[in-house]
Design a protein around this motif. Structure first.
Motif, PDB file in Angstrom:
ATOM      1  N   GLN A  90       0.842  -1.202   0.000  1.00  0.00           N
ATOM      2  CA  GLN A  90       0.000   0.000   0.000  1.00  0.00           C
ATOM      3  C   GLN A  90       0.881   1.258   0.000  1.00  0.00           C
ATOM      4  O   GLN A  90       0.596   2.232  -0.676  1.00  0.00           O
ATOM      5  CB  GLN A  90      -0.903   0.004   1.241  1.00  0.00           C
ATOM      6  N   SER A 143       3.587  10.706  -9.356  1.00  0.00           N
ATOM      7  CA  SER A 143       2.294  10.642  -8.655  1.00  0.00           C
ATOM      8  C   SER A 143       2.183   9.296  -7.949  1.00  0.00           C
ATOM      9  O   SER A 143       2.959   8.369  -8.217  1.00  0.00           O
ATOM     10  CB  SER A 143       1.162  10.795  -9.655  1.00  0.00           C
ATOM     11  N   GLY A 144       1.189   9.191  -7.058  1.00  0.00           N
ATOM     12  CA  GLY A 144       0.979   7.936  -6.340  1.00  0.00           C
ATOM     13  C   GLY A 144       0.751   6.777  -7.295  1.00  0.00           C
ATOM     14  O   GLY A 144       1.332   5.695  -7.133  1.00  0.00           O
ATOM     15  N   GLY A 145      -0.078   7.020  -8.302  1.00  0.00           N
ATOM     16  CA  GLY A 145      -0.368   5.966  -9.273  1.00  0.00           C
ATOM     17  C   GLY A 145       0.898   5.517  -9.989  1.00  0.00           C
ATOM     18  O   GLY A 145       1.129   4.316 -10.193  1.00  0.00           O
ATOM     19  N   GLU A 146       1.733   6.494 -10.345  1.00  0.00           N
ATOM     20  CA  GLU A 146       2.996   6.162 -11.023  1.00  0.00           C
ATOM     21  C   GLU A 146       3.933   5.383 -10.112  1.00  0.00           C
ATOM     22  O   GLU A 146       4.556   4.400 -10.524  1.00  0.00           O
ATOM     23  CB  GLU A 146       3.671   7.440 -11.518  1.00  0.00           C
ATOM     24  N   GLN A 148       3.030   3.454  -7.705  1.00  0.00           N
ATOM     25  CA  GLN A 148       2.540   2.097  -7.552  1.00  0.00           C
ATOM     26  C   GLN A 148       2.842   1.279  -8.811  1.00  0.00           C
ATOM     27  O   GLN A 148       3.124   0.088  -8.734  1.00  0.00           O
ATOM     28  CB  GLN A 148       1.033   2.107  -7.236  1.00  0.00           C
ATOM     29  N   THR A 169      -4.430  -0.037  -3.846  1.00  0.00           N
ATOM     30  CA  THR A 169      -5.084   1.207  -4.260  1.00  0.00           C
ATOM     31  C   THR A 169      -5.447   2.064  -3.061  1.00  0.00           C
ATOM     32  O   THR A 169      -6.082   3.107  -3.201  1.00  0.00           O
ATOM     33  CB  THR A 169      -6.365   0.893  -5.062  1.00  0.00           C
ATOM     34  N   ASN A 171      -3.888   4.078  -1.205  1.00  0.00           N
ATOM     35  CA  ASN A 171      -3.394   5.451  -1.143  1.00  0.00           C
ATOM     36  C   ASN A 171      -3.653   6.218  -2.448  1.00  0.00           C
ATOM     37  O   ASN A 171      -3.069   7.263  -2.676  1.00  0.00           O
ATOM     38  CB  ASN A 171      -1.882   5.462  -0.882  1.00  0.00           C
ATOM     39  N   LEU A 172      -4.522   5.653  -3.304  1.00  0.00           N
ATOM     40  CA  LEU A 172      -4.685   6.263  -4.630  1.00  0.00           C
ATOM     41  C   LEU A 172      -6.107   6.768  -4.830  1.00  0.00           C
ATOM     42  O   LEU A 172      -7.053   6.290  -4.208  1.00  0.00           O
ATOM     43  CB  LEU A 172      -4.358   5.226  -5.711  1.00  0.00           C
ATOM     44  N   ASP A 173      -6.247   7.723  -5.759  1.00  0.00           N
ATOM     45  CA  ASP A 173      -7.585   8.167  -6.126  1.00  0.00           C
ATOM     46  C   ASP A 173      -8.234   7.098  -7.008  1.00  0.00           C
ATOM     47  O   ASP A 173      -7.566   6.159  -7.464  1.00  0.00           O
ATOM     48  CB  ASP A 173      -7.502   9.508  -6.869  1.00  0.00           C
ATOM     49  N   SER A 176      -6.545   6.442 -10.616  1.00  0.00           N
ATOM     50  CA  SER A 176      -5.260   5.733 -10.568  1.00  0.00           C
ATOM     51  C   SER A 176      -5.466   4.313 -10.080  1.00  0.00           C
ATOM     52  O   SER A 176      -4.836   3.370 -10.570  1.00  0.00           O
ATOM     53  CB  SER A 176      -4.281   6.432  -9.626  1.00  0.00           C
ATOM     54  N   GLY A 177      -6.378   4.175  -9.099  1.00  0.00           N
ATOM     55  CA  GLY A 177      -6.680   2.846  -8.576  1.00  0.00           C
ATOM     56  C   GLY A 177      -7.173   1.934  -9.680  1.00  0.00           C
ATOM     57  O   GLY A 177      -6.723   0.785  -9.814  1.00  0.00           O
TER      58      GLY A 177
END
Ligand SMILES: Nc1ncnc2c1ncn2[C@@H]1O[C@H](COP(=O)(O)OP(=O)(O)OP(=O)(O)O)[C@@H](O)[C@H]1O
Ligand SMILES: [Mg+2]
Lengths: 237, 415
Positions: A90, A143-146, A148, A169, A171-173, A176-177
């Motif tokens: 996570q 970004s968070g998505g990147e 991950q 997911t 910690n992601l919007d 991105s999730g």
């Protein structure tokens, strides 16, 4: 793929000991797509860490790809984690000082892959998760998505059969999730076994099988693949 | 375990974590440098001080005639006591404790000429023994006054290095002629430069030395200005002084307890005191060095300690993706060794360069001359590097070992 028999996990903190998992009997076949759900503190992460050989059970037997792994040495476990399991956290758990490229390279360094092959592999992996343009970005520049996706690329490094993701997911919007889940879908479609911990029922429903944990136990009876469930259910009747 | 894996991981992290490593490296470098410099300059100062002290002479006592203050054997008080050349032999004969005795005539403001160059300088008339007792060593190609000069009353002169410069500049002086009160003298030697911190008649670099016999025949001095003696043993110079009072008192009929009749300058005792002061300074510098080392150690430990959390996570991540414990531990060891080695190496190298550069700075200053020969000690440098390296290891390696000894989940959870 996975076979757990009467697994128990006890945490000893000082004088108090806490039974985080008990009576876990779990079978997973190749190329399953599984969600683990349950309330906070129910032992989801504990179970996932055991599956991924990040931790060892207090009791019980665990076979991974036919090999007994519940009592391996630390070095042997490191080898299993390196080659047979891809773990996605996570909190991403990327090395903060290293670029995307270097983070993905890490498991390949530990498996001793030759530098030429390694280079190509890292670039391929990052391309696969759509980050071919961001090889040199540090985690702080993504970004968070990147981040991950870098973590997923790293998990795929030595082409493990088993992909484990602990609330990937969390910690992601939503958008991105969804992208991350899409990558897991693709992995499943290309023959990987994927196990995801999630609080998101949409994601859980999207999987083949949902394992529900409560108080350290599997309580929805989904510890076995669908056909075996019916078989055992038939046996009970 | 494969060396290439260790190498790859190590080189990569070394490049990546430059800032922290650089800080540690600088802390070690700085600690090593400041302690080495401190003790090096201290040692250099001590050596120069010792040299400066023996600049006046080694193991000698200088004696002057005085004035009696006690009536004795029919003589009233207030009688002047003079020292004569014959006292030299007398003292040698009566005091076997003395290794060497010499006398000295002095005359100030004597006209000296060399070509168009006229100076007013001090002239000493001395004996050959004076050379070693007063450390007047000739430069290469020259010599000091010898017995033949004395016997033949030769007109030869030995020049202090500074007066030589004023007379001849950079030209060769030995073999040339100078005129002392219009009389020609041949220069036979120039004094090798020395650091001289004490004097009773002026610096030796400014003096023109001629044979005592020649001196008397020119200036007609009836008695010596002083006698210089060198005892066999440096211990108990006070007791020896008492013996000198006794034998000289017997000769000149003054009360041996009359401490005004002769006066002494005990260079031996002075050297001993200077020694003690220098030991005090060394202890002081040692304490400062120790404190500096402590500060540097704390600095190194601090840098290591601050990064424990970050590093523990790093170790957790590495183990989670399949890094073996041994790789991680070896990486930390290599890192600590590498930083210590580099920091120590540059610390010692920079100290060496700085002190060598300092020695070459041409500054005409007596203070700098005293400070000017820092003597760095490689041993001290290595010990300092070792201590700082161990500090780095203790504060960095042990947390890393601990992190590597738990399972990856725990390492990742570390707060
Ligand atoms: N190292 C540990 N020492 C002691 N107790 C622990 C440890 N790790 C987990 N636990 C306990 O075990 C139980 C299960 O923890 P786990 O992290 O598996 O829960 P989870 O289902 O993943 O919860 P969440 O949804 O909040 O992540 C919790 O009660 C937790 O307090
Ligand atoms: Mg959890």
């Amino acid at each position: 793929m996975i076979s757990m028999k009467n697994i128990r996990k006890v945490y000893n903190t000082g004088k108090v000991s806490f039974e985080a998992l008990r009576d876990i009997n779990l079978e997973v076949e190749d190329n399953e797509y599984i969600a683990i759900v349950g309330p906070s503190g129910s032992g989801k992460s504990t179970l996932m860490n055991l599956i991924g050989c990040l931790d060892t059970p207090s009791d019980g037997e665990y076979y991974l790809s036919g090999r007994k792994v519940d009592s391996l040495t630390a070095n042997e476990l490191a080898g299993v984690r390196n080659r047979e399991v891809g773990f996605v956290f996570q909190a991403f758990n990327l090395l903060p000082y290293a670029s995307a490229y270097e983070n993905v390279e890490l498991p390949l360094l530990f498996s001793g892959m030759r530098s030429k092959k390694r280079k190509k592999r890292v670039v391929d992996l990052l391309n696969r998760v759509g980050l071919g343009e961001k090889l040199q970005n540090k985690p702080t520049e993504m970004s968070g998505g990147e981040m991950q996706r870098v973590a997923i690329a790293r998990a795929l490094g030595n082409d493990p059969k088993l992909i484990l993701a602990d609330e990937p997911t969390g910690n992601l919007d939503t958008k991105s999730g969804a992208e991350i889940i899409k990558i897991f879908d693709e992995l499943w479609e290309t023959g990987h076994t994927v196990i995801v911990i999630t609080h998101d029922m949409n994601i859980a429903n999207h999987c083949q099988r949902t394992i529900k944990l409560k108080d350290g136990m599997i309580y929805n009876g989904n510890g076995f693949p669908v056909k075996k469930q019916t078989a055992s259910a038939a046996g009970l009747n | 375990m494969s060396p290439s894996i260790i190498y790859n991981i190590f080189m990569r992290d070394f490049r990546k974590q430059r800032k922290r490593m650089l800080l540690t490296l600088v802390a070690i470098l700085w600690g090593t440098m400041s302690i080495m410099m401190l003790l090096g300059f201290g040692e250099g100062l001590k050596v120069q001080f010792m040299k400066g002290t023996v600049g006046l002479g080694q193991g000698i006592v200088i004696m002057w005639g005085g004035q009696t203050s006690i009536a004795h054997e029919g003589f009233g008080k207030g009688r002047r006591i003079h020292l004569y050349e014959s006292d030299i032999e007398y003292l040698k004969k009566n005091l076997p404790e003395l290794k060497e005795v010499a006398g000295e005539y002095i005359r100030w403001s004597v006209e000296i000429r060399q070509d168009d160059n006229i100076l007013s300088e001090r002239i000493n008339g001395v004996f050959p023994a004076y050379r070693d007792m007063r450390n007047m060593i000739p430069e290469m190609g020259g010599r000091f006054i010898n017995q033949l000069d004395i016997d033949l009353k030769r007109r030869v002169a030995f020049l202090g290095d500074d007066v030589k410069k004023r007379l001849f500049g950079d030209k060769e002086a030995v073999g040339e002629t100078i005129y002392i009160q219009k009389m020609p003298f041949k220069v036979i030697g120039v004094m090798k430069h020395k650091v001289q911190m004490n004097s009773y008649q002026g610096q030796d670099e400014d003096v023109i030395v001629i044979p005592a016999t020649t001196f008397v025949s020119i200036f007609g001095d009836p008695y010596l200005d002083n006698i210089v003696y060198q005892p066999n043993s440096m211990d108990n110079t006070k007791a020896l002084e008492k013996r000198v009072f006794e034998v000289m008192g017997a000769r000149y009929k003054f009360n041996p307890d009359d401490d005004r009749a002769l006066s002494f300058w005990d260079v031996i005792e002075m050297t001993r005191m200077t020694n003690n002061i220098m030991i005090g300074i060394e202890i002081f510098l040692g304490i400062i060095g120790g404190l500096t080392l402590l500060i540097a150690s704390v600095g190194v430990a601090n840098i290591m300690y601050v990064s424990i959390k970050e590093r523990t996570r790093e170790i957790g991540i590495k183990m989670a993706v399949g890094g073996r414990r041994i790789y991680i531990v070896i990486q930390f060891l290599l890192e600590a060794l590498g930083i210590t080695f580099l920091g120590g190496f540059f610390g010692i190298a920079i100290t060496y360069i700085l002190t060598e550069a300092f020695k070459r700075v041409p500054i005409e200053s007596e203070a700098i001359e005293l400070l000017g020969k820092p003597t760095i000690s490689l041993e001290i440098g290595l010990v300092v590097v070792l201590i700082l390296g161990i500090m780095g290891l203790l504060s960095g390696l042990f947390p890393a070992l601990k992190a590597a000894s738990v399972n990856p989940v725990e390492a990742l959870r570390y707060e």
